[in-house]
Scaffold this motif. Structure first.
Motif, PDB file in Angstrom:
ATOM      1  N   ILE A  42       0.819  -1.214   0.000  1.00  0.00           N
ATOM      2  CA  ILE A  42       0.000   0.000   0.000  1.00  0.00           C
ATOM      3  C   ILE A  42       0.855   1.266   0.000  1.00  0.00           C
ATOM      4  CG2 ILE A  42      -1.809   1.290   1.184  1.00  0.00           C
ATOM      5  CD1 ILE A  42      -2.717  -1.337  -0.148  1.00  0.00           C
ATOM      6  N   PRO A  43       1.853   1.412   0.899  1.00  0.00           N
ATOM      7  CA  PRO A  43       2.677   2.634   0.882  1.00  0.00           C
ATOM      8  C   PRO A  43       3.396   2.833  -0.458  1.00  0.00           C
ATOM      9  CG  PRO A  43       3.011   1.441   2.932  1.00  0.00           C
ATOM     10  CD  PRO A  43       2.228   0.537   2.029  1.00  0.00           C
ATOM     11  N   VAL A  44       3.850   1.750  -1.077  1.00  0.00           N
ATOM     12  CA  VAL A  44       4.553   1.859  -2.356  1.00  0.00           C
ATOM     13  C   VAL A  44       3.598   2.354  -3.434  1.00  0.00           C
ATOM     14  CG1 VAL A  44       5.893   0.621  -4.091  1.00  0.00           C
ATOM     15  CG2 VAL A  44       6.107  -0.011  -1.677  1.00  0.00           C
ATOM     16  N   LEU A  45       2.403   1.806  -3.466  1.00  0.00           N
ATOM     17  CA  LEU A  45       1.409   2.218  -4.458  1.00  0.00           C
ATOM     18  C   LEU A  45       1.041   3.685  -4.290  1.00  0.00           C
ATOM     19  CD1 LEU A  45      -0.787  -0.992  -4.281  1.00  0.00           C
ATOM     20  CD2 LEU A  45       0.408  -0.180  -6.325  1.00  0.00           C
ATOM     21  N   LEU A  46       0.878   4.112  -3.044  1.00  0.00           N
ATOM     22  CA  LEU A  46       0.560   5.522  -2.796  1.00  0.00           C
ATOM     23  C   LEU A  46       1.718   6.428  -3.193  1.00  0.00           C
ATOM     24  CD1 LEU A  46      -1.243   5.185   0.665  1.00  0.00           C
ATOM     25  CD2 LEU A  46      -2.310   5.661  -1.562  1.00  0.00           C
ATOM     26  N   SER A  47       2.960   5.932  -3.017  1.00  0.00           N
ATOM     27  CA  SER A  47       4.130   6.764  -3.339  1.00  0.00           C
ATOM     28  C   SER A  47       4.286   7.005  -4.829  1.00  0.00           C
ATOM     29  CB  SER A  47       5.400   6.107  -2.786  1.00  0.00           C
ATOM     30  OG  SER A  47       5.760   4.978  -3.551  1.00  0.00           O
ATOM     31  N   VAL A  48       3.674   6.138  -5.654  1.00  0.00           N
ATOM     32  CA  VAL A  48       3.737   6.341  -7.098  1.00  0.00           C
ATOM     33  C   VAL A  48       2.440   6.985  -7.606  1.00  0.00           C
ATOM     34  CG1 VAL A  48       5.403   4.496  -7.469  1.00  0.00           C
ATOM     35  CG2 VAL A  48       2.959   3.973  -7.579  1.00  0.00           C
ATOM     36  N   GLY A  49       1.669   7.526  -6.695  1.00  0.00           N
ATOM     37  CA  GLY A  49       0.498   8.301  -7.082  1.00  0.00           C
ATOM     38  C   GLY A  49      -0.755   7.502  -7.354  1.00  0.00           C
ATOM     39  N   LYS A  50      -0.797   6.246  -6.913  1.00  0.00           N
ATOM     40  CA  LYS A  50      -1.961   5.421  -7.159  1.00  0.00           C
ATOM     41  C   LYS A  50      -2.869   5.402  -5.926  1.00  0.00           C
ATOM     42  CE  LYS A  50      -0.760   4.308 -11.311  1.00  0.00           C
ATOM     43  NZ  LYS A  50      -1.516   4.826 -12.465  1.00  0.00           N
ATOM     44  N   GLU A  51      -3.838   6.328  -5.912  1.00  0.00           N
ATOM     45  CA  GLU A  51      -4.793   6.346  -4.811  1.00  0.00           C
ATOM     46  C   GLU A  51      -5.986   5.444  -5.081  1.00  0.00           C
ATOM     47  OE1 GLU A  51      -5.851  10.355  -3.935  1.00  0.00           O
ATOM     48  OE2 GLU A  51      -3.817  10.897  -3.288  1.00  0.00           O
ATOM     49  N   ASN A  52      -6.150   5.052  -6.369  1.00  0.00           N
ATOM     50  CA  ASN A  52      -7.198   4.109  -6.766  1.00  0.00           C
ATOM     51  C   ASN A  52      -6.592   3.097  -7.729  1.00  0.00           C
ATOM     52  OD1 ASN A  52      -9.811   5.436  -5.652  1.00  0.00           O
ATOM     53  ND2 ASN A  52      -8.750   7.108  -6.717  1.00  0.00           N
ATOM     54  N   LEU A  53      -7.141   1.892  -7.706  1.00  0.00           N
ATOM     55  CA  LEU A  53      -6.605   0.827  -8.536  1.00  0.00           C
ATOM     56  C   LEU A  53      -7.726   0.086  -9.266  1.00  0.00           C
ATOM     57  CD1 LEU A  53      -4.142  -0.788  -5.958  1.00  0.00           C
ATOM     58  CD2 LEU A  53      -3.486   0.691  -7.867  1.00  0.00           C
ATOM     59  N   TYR A  54      -7.404  -0.360 -10.472  1.00  0.00           N
ATOM     60  CA  TYR A  54      -8.304  -1.283 -11.162  1.00  0.00           C
ATOM     61  C   TYR A  54      -7.891  -2.705 -10.781  1.00  0.00           C
ATOM     62  CZ  TYR A  54     -10.339   2.334 -14.108  1.00  0.00           C
ATOM     63  OH  TYR A  54     -11.027   3.446 -14.562  1.00  0.00           O
ATOM     64  N   VAL A  55      -8.831  -3.433 -10.209  1.00  0.00           N
ATOM     65  CA  VAL A  55      -8.547  -4.786  -9.762  1.00  0.00           C
ATOM     66  C   VAL A  55      -9.529  -5.754 -10.417  1.00  0.00           C
ATOM     67  CG1 VAL A  55      -7.555  -4.054  -7.572  1.00  0.00           C
ATOM     68  CG2 VAL A  55     -10.014  -4.529  -7.716  1.00  0.00           C
ATOM     69  N   TRP A  56      -9.119  -7.005 -10.412  1.00  0.00           N
ATOM     70  CA  TRP A  56      -9.956  -8.047 -10.990  1.00  0.00           C
ATOM     71  C   TRP A  56     -11.123  -8.350 -10.059  1.00  0.00           C
ATOM     72  CZ3 TRP A  56      -9.301 -13.790  -9.993  1.00  0.00           C
ATOM     73  CH2 TRP A  56     -10.197 -14.537 -10.785  1.00  0.00           C
ATOM     74  N   GLU A  57     -12.277  -8.398 -10.626  1.00  0.00           N
ATOM     75  CA  GLU A  57     -13.469  -8.717  -9.853  1.00  0.00           C
ATOM     76  C   GLU A  57     -13.782 -10.197 -10.063  1.00  0.00           C
ATOM     77  OE1 GLU A  57     -17.831  -6.725  -8.980  1.00  0.00           O
ATOM     78  OE2 GLU A  57     -16.765  -6.260 -10.819  1.00  0.00           O
ATOM     79  N   LYS A  58     -13.694 -10.968  -8.973  1.00  0.00           N
ATOM     80  CA  LYS A  58     -13.893 -12.412  -9.037  1.00  0.00           C
ATOM     81  C   LYS A  58     -15.268 -12.739  -9.611  1.00  0.00           C
ATOM     82  CE  LYS A  58     -12.989 -16.796  -7.954  1.00  0.00           C
ATOM     83  NZ  LYS A  58     -11.928 -17.578  -8.585  1.00  0.00           N
ATOM     84  N   GLU A  59     -15.262 -13.581 -10.641  1.00  0.00           N
ATOM     85  CA  GLU A  59     -16.511 -14.010 -11.256  1.00  0.00           C
ATOM     86  C   GLU A  59     -16.623 -15.523 -11.182  1.00  0.00           C
ATOM     87  OE1 GLU A  59     -17.272 -12.442 -15.183  1.00  0.00           O
ATOM     88  OE2 GLU A  59     -15.883 -10.777 -14.829  1.00  0.00           O
ATOM     89  N   VAL A  60     -17.815 -16.004 -10.972  1.00  0.00           N
ATOM     90  CA  VAL A  60     -18.051 -17.437 -10.953  1.00  0.00           C
ATOM     91  C   VAL A  60     -17.707 -18.017 -12.326  1.00  0.00           C
ATOM     92  CG1 VAL A  60     -19.779 -19.254 -10.667  1.00  0.00           C
ATOM     93  CG2 VAL A  60     -19.850 -17.216  -9.207  1.00  0.00           C
ATOM     94  N   GLY A  61     -16.941 -19.100 -12.321  1.00  0.00           N
ATOM     95  CA  GLY A  61     -16.589 -19.746 -13.574  1.00  0.00           C
ATOM     96  C   GLY A  61     -15.351 -19.204 -14.245  1.00  0.00           C
ATOM     97  N   MET A  62     -14.679 -18.227 -13.608  1.00  0.00           N
ATOM     98  CA  MET A  62     -13.460 -17.659 -14.170  1.00  0.00           C
ATOM     99  C   MET A  62     -12.300 -17.905 -13.211  1.00  0.00           C
ATOM    100  SD  MET A  62     -14.479 -16.391 -17.053  1.00  0.00           S
ATOM    101  CE  MET A  62     -13.080 -15.375 -17.561  1.00  0.00           C
ATOM    102  N   LEU A  63     -11.117 -18.141 -13.769  1.00  0.00           N
ATOM    103  CA  LEU A  63      -9.924 -18.380 -12.976  1.00  0.00           C
ATOM    104  C   LEU A  63      -8.885 -17.306 -13.263  1.00  0.00           C
ATOM    105  CD1 LEU A  63      -9.429 -22.236 -13.409  1.00  0.00           C
ATOM    106  CD2 LEU A  63     -10.446 -21.044 -11.454  1.00  0.00           C
ATOM    107  N   HIS A  64      -8.201 -16.881 -12.202  1.00  0.00           N
ATOM    108  CA  HIS A  64      -7.065 -15.980 -12.368  1.00  0.00           C
ATOM    109  C   HIS A  64      -5.933 -16.738 -13.061  1.00  0.00           C
ATOM    110  CE1 HIS A  64      -3.315 -14.003 -10.805  1.00  0.00           C
ATOM    111  NE2 HIS A  64      -3.977 -12.945 -11.251  1.00  0.00           N
TER     112      HIS A  64
END
Length: 343
Positions: A42-64
């Motif tokens: 978290i501190p590293v992400l904030l230090s590079v200016g990322k206050e918001n992130l696009y993340v994968w939303e878990k869906e039934v039937g899908m695998l990372h």
């Protein structure tokens, strides 16, 4: 994917690379797509200016991709190998011992044909050493349908795609034939070549007999070496079609089971393979093995040392890739010689 606050991203999977730029020092991804965010990130992400992130939303039937990569590893990994850590949907397989790599080529092609996933490897039926990378698997997209990975498991079946056959300990008997050697008219320069090649795979020389071109004498020598506990016999010389070359006849009389006299490989067309008692290899080696850098013997020996019982079909398949180009600088096995595919 969804957009969330960085402070709330612990445990979520990034959908894109996060780049860090420090003038004069670095401009590179500090976190890669597919990374699972931890509290320490978290501190590293904030230090590079990322206050918001696009993340994968878990869906039934899908695998990372990393979950799917474990499935590819499962269907690929056989005995005597271990996986690397999963990273960005990729896992590599590393050899745990010296031996011969065996590949189920049909299964490999079937999995790769499914799309959105891949398995790449070095050539099968060739030696590998402990620590060698033998294969790499990867899932192409960040997420993939679970049903597709189940299909991969179905086409692969229960047996893994890759296996390593460790070398067996062989006690080798050598029969040197030829009246010119037997009577001391010329020096035996064939046997030292054979000794060097077989000891490279951990074999020991149990006995050595020198015979003239009398087939009965050659037969007696082979029988004597068998009685002394040899479990691999190599006969050198007398393998051409000249009337006084009688080594093939002697081998046939002893074994009664000649797999093939002749192989579609150059150098090495006059190679003979037989088995005594169904599983003890007796080979007749043509003269080219003595002077050519690489021959049919180099293609067959590792597989014999790993305990394979070779058939005529195995030898017939060596025709594709069976022409050595006698390059000024030999790079074998990192060349096309013997690369006939995993069949």
């Amino acid at each position: 994917m969804k957009l969330i606050r960085t402070e709330d991203a612990v445990g979520h999977v990034l959908c894109h690379d996060i780049t860090q730029i420090i003038k004069g020092v670095t401009k590179d991804a500090v976190f890669r797509k597919g990374h699972i965010v931890t509290e320490e990130d978290i501190p590293v992400l904030l230090s590079v200016g990322k206050e918001n992130l696009y993340v994968w939303e878990k869906e039934v039937g899908m695998l990372h991709e990393n979950e799917a990569a474990e499935i590819l590893r499962e269907i690929s990994q056989g005995e005597h190998m271990h996986p690397s850590e999963v990273k960005e949907g990729k896992i590599e397989l590393i050899a745990d011992c010296d031996g011969v790599l065996k590949i189920n080529g049909e299964k490999l092609r079937a999995v790769n044909a499914l799309g959105e996933m891949m398995i790449a490897s070095r050539h099968g039926n060739f030696p590998v050493k402990k620590g060698d990378k033998i294969a790499g698997t990867r899932v192409i997209p960040l997420v993939i349908e679970e049903e597709k990975m189940n299909r991969a498991k179905e086409v692969a079946g229960k047996e893994p795609i890759f296996q390593i056959l460790p070398y067996e300990h062989k006690k080798v008997g050598i029969v040197t034939t030829g009246s010119e050697v037997y009577h001391g008219r010329i020096q035996d320069t064939f046997t030292p070549v054979i000794v060097d090649k077989v000891t490279e795979y951990g074999a020991e020389i149990e006995g050595h007999e020198i015979c003239d071109d009398n087939p009965e004498m050659i037969e007696d020598a082979i029988h004597d070496l068998l009685r002394r506990g040899c479990n691999m016999i190599l006969c050198t010389g007398g393998m051409s079609v000249d009337p006084d070359d009688r080594t093939p006849l002697a081998i046939k009389n002893v074994t009664g089971n000649v797999v093939s006299y002749g192989a579609p490989v150059l150098p090495g067309a006059m190679f003979l393979l037989a088995y005594y008692g169904g599983d003890l290899p007796v080979m007749g080696l043509p003269g080219c093995v003595m002077y050519a850098k690489r021959t049919v013997f180099d293609l067959v020996l590792p597989r014999i040392m790993a305990g394979e019982i070779l058939t005529k079909e195995n030898l017939d398949l060596l025709g594709e890739g069976g022409l050595c180009l006698n390059c000024p600088t030999c790079t074998f096995p990192n060349c096309g010689f013997g690369k006939c595919g995993s069949r």
